[in-house]
Design an enzyme around this catalytic site. Sequence first.
Site, short mmCIF file in Angstrom:
data_model
loop_
_atom_site.label_atom_id
_atom_site.label_comp_id
_atom_site.label_asym_id
_atom_site.label_seq_id
_atom_site.Cartn_x
_atom_site.Cartn_y
_atom_site.Cartn_z
N ARG A 1 44.29 41.52 40.36
CA ARG A 1 44.39 42.74 41.15
C ARG A 1 43.69 43.90 40.43
NH1 ARG A 1 49.24 45.51 44.23
NH2 ARG A 1 50.27 43.52 44.02
N THR B 1 41.85 50.02 42.70
CA THR B 1 41.90 49.84 44.17
C THR B 1 43.13 49.03 44.59
OG1 THR B 1 40.68 47.76 44.11
CG2 THR B 1 39.36 49.79 44.26
N ASP C 1 55.43 32.54 36.15
CA ASP C 1 56.22 32.59 34.91
C ASP C 1 57.21 31.45 34.84
OD1 ASP C 1 55.01 34.79 33.79
OD2 ASP C 1 56.49 36.22 34.53
N ASP D 1 59.33 35.29 39.68
CA ASP D 1 57.89 35.13 39.46
C ASP D 1 57.58 33.64 39.30
OD1 ASP D 1 55.34 34.80 38.02
OD2 ASP D 1 55.35 36.99 38.05
#
Length: 208
Positions: free
Chosen positions: A103, A107, A202, A199
């Site tokens: 990511r 932006t 993870d 997550d």
Amino acid sequence: MSKVVILNHPLIDHKMAKIRDKRTGTKEFRESVSEVGGLITYEITRDFTTTPKTIETPMCETTVYELEKQVVIVPILRAGLGMVDGIHNIIPTAKIGHIGLYRDEVTLQPQVYYSKFPSCIKESVVLVVDPMLASGGSASKAIDILKKHGATDIRYVGLVGCPEGIKRLQEDHPDVSIYLAALDSHLNEIGYIVPGLGDCGDRLFGTK
Ligand code: URA
């Protein structure tokens, strides 16, 4: 509007119970994610076309049916890797591509840092794999890239989705069917699915 299939199956629900439980350790989590990947594959492939072929059994000549199209599995790195073995066990002739996204901090949009696809992608059924359909941004971007490489028959495969992710994917890619083991309530303010499973990357790779 694309098709959304939420698998309703006691075996999948049973394995999802393990996957969702925060007490489940890395080994069992990884095994269960892979197993659900395999079980979902039966539903994803339900409408695959087959071609007839004549063979001889030890008894007589007969007609058998083989999958018509090549299958390509494309996990979105890294959590997508967790479902690949389970799917590949069911379709061992499938080829595997990879796509890595991060990511952009300014932006906040997903950017591709790695992609590698088999050359048959244009004429194959492509299964885009990411366990969590959260905002839908990564899945949508991955599918953009696959379409730029010529893929036309694409299905999304995940474990848990939420209404926000489904809406985004359906708006951006109405031709892509969505297959999920479970549909959850919502996304929280930091982008996690609730109740979800935490997550996924993870938990798969023991990085927390
Ligand atoms: N990615 C995850 O691993 N979990 C979520 O809940 C959302 C995105």
